[in-house]
Design an enzyme around this catalytic site. Structure first.
Site, PDB file in Angstrom:
ATOM      1  N   LYS A 194     -69.374 -15.498-123.027  1.00 27.58           N
ATOM      2  CA  LYS A 194     -70.830 -15.713-123.018  1.00 27.58           C
ATOM      3  C   LYS A 194     -71.469 -14.861-124.091  1.00 27.58           C
ATOM      4  CE  LYS A 194     -73.726 -13.906-119.571  1.00 27.58           C
ATOM      5  NZ  LYS A 194     -74.653 -13.037-120.306  1.00 27.58           N
ATOM      6  N   GLU A 199     -75.573 -14.166-126.069  1.00 27.82           N
ATOM      7  CA  GLU A 199     -77.008 -14.426-126.003  1.00 27.82           C
ATOM      8  C   GLU A 199     -77.500 -15.086-127.285  1.00 27.82           C
ATOM      9  OE1 GLU A 199     -78.835 -10.620-125.142  1.00 27.82           O
ATOM     10  OE2 GLU A 199     -77.509 -10.296-123.424  1.00 27.82           O
ATOM     11  N   GLU A 239     -82.274 -16.568-117.970  1.00 34.87           N
ATOM     12  CA  GLU A 239     -82.712 -15.304-117.349  1.00 34.87           C
ATOM     13  C   GLU A 239     -84.221 -15.126-117.480  1.00 34.87           C
ATOM     14  OE1 GLU A 239     -80.421 -11.836-118.392  1.00 34.87           O
ATOM     15  OE2 GLU A 239     -81.805 -10.497-117.332  1.00 34.87           O
TER      16      GLU A 239
HETATM   17  O1  KIV Z   1     -74.498  -8.827-118.173  1.00 32.19           O
HETATM   18  C1  KIV Z   1     -74.901  -9.423-117.178  1.00 32.19           C
HETATM   19  O2  KIV Z   1     -74.748  -9.000-116.031  1.00 32.19           O
HETATM   20  C2  KIV Z   1     -75.600 -10.680-117.383  1.00 32.19           C
HETATM   21  C3  KIV Z   1     -76.362 -11.223-116.221  1.00 32.19           C
HETATM   22  C4  KIV Z   1     -77.706 -10.609-116.213  1.00 32.19           C
HETATM   23  C5  KIV Z   1     -76.436 -12.702-116.249  1.00 32.19           C
HETATM   24  O3  KIV Z   1     -75.600 -11.214-118.451  1.00 32.19           O
END
Ligand code: KIV
Length: 259
Positions: A109, A111, A178
Site C-alpha cells: 500500500k 499513499e 481515510e
Molecule cells: O498505517 C496505517 O495504520 C494505515 C491506516 C491508518 C489505514 O495506513
C-alpha cells in the site's frame, strides 16, 4: 482471504474487515478470529515507536515487522505499507515493493493519487498487487497542515473521486479512504468497481480498517472515528466484536463519521 476474494466480497455486499498488526502474536490472534486483512501499517511509527507521525519509519523497519506478522498469520490477506520516501521514483517503488513481498506481504500500500502514476504503472506491469490510500495521507501531514478531514469542498472532493477512478485504471485492487466525509466515500464506493476500505470515512465503504491499538483502547486521545472494542472481555472477544460490528454494518455509526 486471497486477492480474488476482494472483488467477490464487493459483489456480494459482504463487508471487508481489516486491522493493523506489527508482530506475530497479534497477527495470530486477529487471524484466528477471522479478520479478512491484516495491514502492517506505517502507523507503527506512532504506536510502536512513539513518534508524532509516520515520517520516521523506514524500509528496514517495515521489512522486520512484515516478517513478524507473516510468521503469525495464515489466512488473512497481508498488506504492507510502503514507508515515507520509499516510492519517490518508479524504480525505487518496484525495488522496495519487491522487498516487502519477499518479507511476506501479499500486497503493498502507498499513499497518493495521480501524481504517483509512474509508481502504480510499474507495479501493474510487474504484477505486484497494490492497495491505494486516498483522503488524509499521514505521510503528507506537514503539507496538509495537520490531521484534517479531506475532501470537504467540491474541488478537493472531485480530486479524490478522480484519483480513485485513476487508481482503478492502473490496476489497484483496493483503496483505503481515510478521513473524508461519509457522503463522498459513499459516492466513490458506488462509482468504482474495486472495494474501498474506510477509516473515518463512514459506513458505506466496502470495508473498514482500524489501527489495532485504537480498537483495543490503548491509544490516548484517539480520533473521533475510533471505537474502543475492549470495554470488557479480552483481545480475542474485542477482535470478534469488531469483525461482527463491521460485517453487520453496526460500525461505524454517524458518531464515528464526518458529515
Ligand atoms: O498505517 C496505517 O495504520 C494505515 C491506516 C491508518 C489505514 O495506513
Amino acid at each position: 482471504m486471497n486477492i480474488s476474494d476482494l472483488q467477490k466480497f464487493k459483489k456480494n455486499g459482504e463487508k471487508i474487515t481489516c486491522l493493523t498488526a506489527y508482530d506475530s502474536s497479534f497477527a495470530q490472534i486477529f487471524d484466528q478470529c477471522g479478520i479478512d486483512i491484516i495491514l502492517i501499517g506505517d502507523s507503527l511509527g506512532n504506536v510502536i515507536k512513539g513518534e508524532k507521525n509516520t515520517l520516521g519509519v523506514n524500509m528496514e523497519q517495515m521489512i522486520y515487522h512484515t516478517r513478524a506478522v507473516a510468521n503469525g498469520a495464515n489466512k488473512a490477506l497481508l498488506i504492507a505499507d510502503m514507508p515515507y520516501q520509499s516510492y519517490d521514483s518508479a524504480e525505487k517503488t518496484l525495488q522496495n515493493a519487491q522487498l516487502l513481498m519477499d518479507a511476506g506481504a501479499q500486497m503493498i500500500k502507498f499513499e497518493g493519487g495521480s501524481e504517483q502514476q509512474d509508481c502504480f504503472e510499474i507495479l501493474q506491469k510487474n504484477r505486484i498487487p497494490v492497495c491505494g490510500h486516498l483522503g488524509l495521507q499521514p505521510q503528507s501531514v506537514i503539507k496538509m497542515g495537520g490531521y484534517k478531514v479531506q475532501g470537504k469542498d467540491a474541488k478537493s472532493a472531485q480530486k479524490i473521486l478522480t484519483d480513485a477512478k485513476a487508481l482503478q485504471n492502473w490496476g489497484v485492487q483496493t483503496i483505503v479512504l481515510e478521513c473524508i466525509p461519509a457522503i463522498l466515500a459513499q459516492q466513490i464506493s458506488t462509482q468504482i468497481q474495486i472495494p474501498t476500505i474506510g477509516i473515518g470515512a463512514g459506513k458505506d465503504c466496502d470495508g473498514q480498517v482500524l489501527v489495532s491499538y485504537d480498537m483495543l483502547g490503548i491509544t490516548q486521545n484517539a480520533p473521533k472515528f475510533v471505537k474502543n472494542f475492549l470495554t470488557n472481555g479480552n483481545i480475542k472477544s474485542a477482535t470478534s466484536d469488531f469483525i461482527q460490528a463491521v460485517k453487520t454494518s453496526k460500525f461505524p455509526t454517524a458518531e464515528h463519521s464526518y458529515q
